[in-house]
Design a protein around this motif. Sequence first.
Motif, PDB file in Angstrom:
ATOM      1  N   SER A 262      22.460   3.528   1.985  1.00 41.88           N
ATOM      2  CA  SER A 262      22.440   4.975   2.205  1.00 41.88           C
ATOM      3  C   SER A 262      22.714   5.677   0.883  1.00 41.88           C
ATOM      4  N   SER A 263      22.304   6.925   0.809  1.00 42.68           N
ATOM      5  CA  SER A 263      22.761   7.735  -0.320  1.00 42.68           C
ATOM      6  C   SER A 263      24.161   8.249   0.037  1.00 42.68           C
ATOM      7  N   TYR A 264      24.822   8.896  -0.892  1.00 44.15           N
ATOM      8  CA  TYR A 264      26.156   9.437  -0.608  1.00 44.15           C
ATOM      9  C   TYR A 264      26.380  10.655  -1.480  1.00 44.15           C
ATOM     10  N   ARG A 265      27.404  11.390  -1.156  1.00 49.77           N
ATOM     11  CA  ARG A 265      27.837  12.483  -2.034  1.00 49.77           C
ATOM     12  C   ARG A 265      29.260  12.208  -2.486  1.00 49.77           C
ATOM     13  N   LEU A 266      29.530  12.531  -3.742  1.00 50.81           N
ATOM     14  CA  LEU A 266      30.905  12.438  -4.249  1.00 50.81           C
ATOM     15  C   LEU A 266      31.563  13.771  -3.904  1.00 50.81           C
ATOM     16  N   ARG A 267      32.319  13.779  -2.811  1.00 52.79           N
ATOM     17  CA  ARG A 267      32.858  15.018  -2.246  1.00 52.79           C
ATOM     18  C   ARG A 267      34.083  15.545  -2.985  1.00 52.79           C
ATOM     19  N   ALA A 268      34.888  14.629  -3.498  1.00 49.60           N
ATOM     20  CA  ALA A 268      36.116  15.073  -4.161  1.00 49.60           C
ATOM     21  C   ALA A 268      36.548  14.060  -5.206  1.00 49.60           C
ATOM     22  N   ILE A 269      37.182  14.580  -6.252  1.00 51.27           N
ATOM     23  CA  ILE A 269      37.750  13.739  -7.302  1.00 51.27           C
ATOM     24  C   ILE A 269      39.227  14.105  -7.426  1.00 51.27           C
TER      25      ILE A 269
END
Length: 493
Positions: A262-269
């Motif tokens: 799947s693709s993903y999003r980097l939501r928080a760092i």
Amino acid sequence: MSSRVRLVLACVATLAVIAPLGWFWQASLLPEEYSVMDMGYVDFGGGPRPGGLADGVAGHAGMHAGGTSIAGLVADPDRRPDVRVDLRAEKGTFKLASGREVDGYTLNGQSPGPVIRAEEGDLVEVRLENVSVPDGVTLHWHGVDVPNAMDGVAGVTQEAVRRGESFTYRFLADRVGTYWYHSHQLSHEQVQQGLLGGLVVSPREGVPADVDVPALVHLYDGARTINGQEGDVPVRALPGQTVRVRVVNTDNGPMPVWVTGSSYRLRAIDGTDVHQPAPVTGEAVLVTAGGRADLEIVMPQDGSGARVEAGGAALVLGGAKHTESPAPTEFVDPLSYGSPRPAGFDPAESTRSFEYVIGRRPGFLDGRPGLWWTVNGHMFPDVPMFTVAQGDVVRMRIENESGDVHPMHLHGHHALVLSRDGVEATGSPWWVDSLDVQDGESYEVAFVADNPGVWMDHCHNLPHAAEGLVAHFMYAGYHTPYSIGGNGGNRPE
Ligand code: C2O
Ligand code: CU
């Protein structure tokens, strides 16, 4: 030359070599007990000498003269806690979920300790009891900008909690995000051997995901684990559901994390949401030691699931059939990821600007010969004391010319990354509490000095910290009553 003259010359030559070595050795010996406020030299970052410091030599004497004790910097003592947790620290053997026996430390009989969950704005109260840790123990709330006396650094913000004693931490969970806690007494040993746990602060309206999984990645005795489990760790998720995976790198080095299927999003760092994160495919996220990365995955509609690979262990979402994919060679670059928005302060209006140049050279550290880390050319404990006044806008240039990567961690504050190697940040505001600085790299960061006290700023490769890669920020007008060593046996690193 007569043999006697030759002998005398040889002795003189030997002395000429040995005497300075002896002097350096002697000079490097740390006192039995010392305050971090007596370490090194004061650095005002080119800014004005803050009020609250006595006049005279830019030495530490002025700092000790009066001022407010950091011991009083606590959360509202009258407020009733919204979240209450008891943690009992023990030393001993315990079993990982896989059955493997490990020697180390537990909290409430387990490692990692329980995940503490709070909602934004909650007052969190944690009572730490040292049942059987012989060297003493503390808890540091990594990434939470707690009041200074709650920071959990033995010998800097409190006494190590001895066997049979307890200490109560209270702080406001005023920022949503993924955090963790760990001991800050003999941390290079106690953290590696399990004295740690997760902390998740959710928005009042709930986390915008169907499934929320904290994923504390930790290496126990050669076994890579997620939440204490080795190998493939199953997570229930249905097709179409959104999964938020909160990766916490509790180890000493950078850890690539990526998703198969799947693709993903980097939501928080490091607990701060990324603004408008784009979907990522074929790239990994490099999670800093001590740092966190929240990945959001939308489960494929065809039921094929997805895998989140984290340093040799994996989360298997929705019964994924995929096998592990090789680590991508490309990485998400937070310097340009997401889209910009105002950061809430103007780094151009800085009051002070500091340098934190990391090097390495041969010498003695507390009498031990070796190749040791340096800060601005100085070896521990002769390192700068970065001195600020409340309200300052502080810039810092971190440069690494030491031959190794360093995950730099500033306590009590979040810093905004401005540039790397002179290239300005163009993505979402990139707020960090833990920042990997690779060998040969330099970063410019900025933060607002809005949390008074004495704060560590060190490498989170914890053995490096024990080897002296440690400095402190201090606010003018405050002092710490605690000390390193002595009867308390405080040893924060
Ligand atoms: Cu996570 Cu000074 O520590
Ligand atoms: Cu380091």
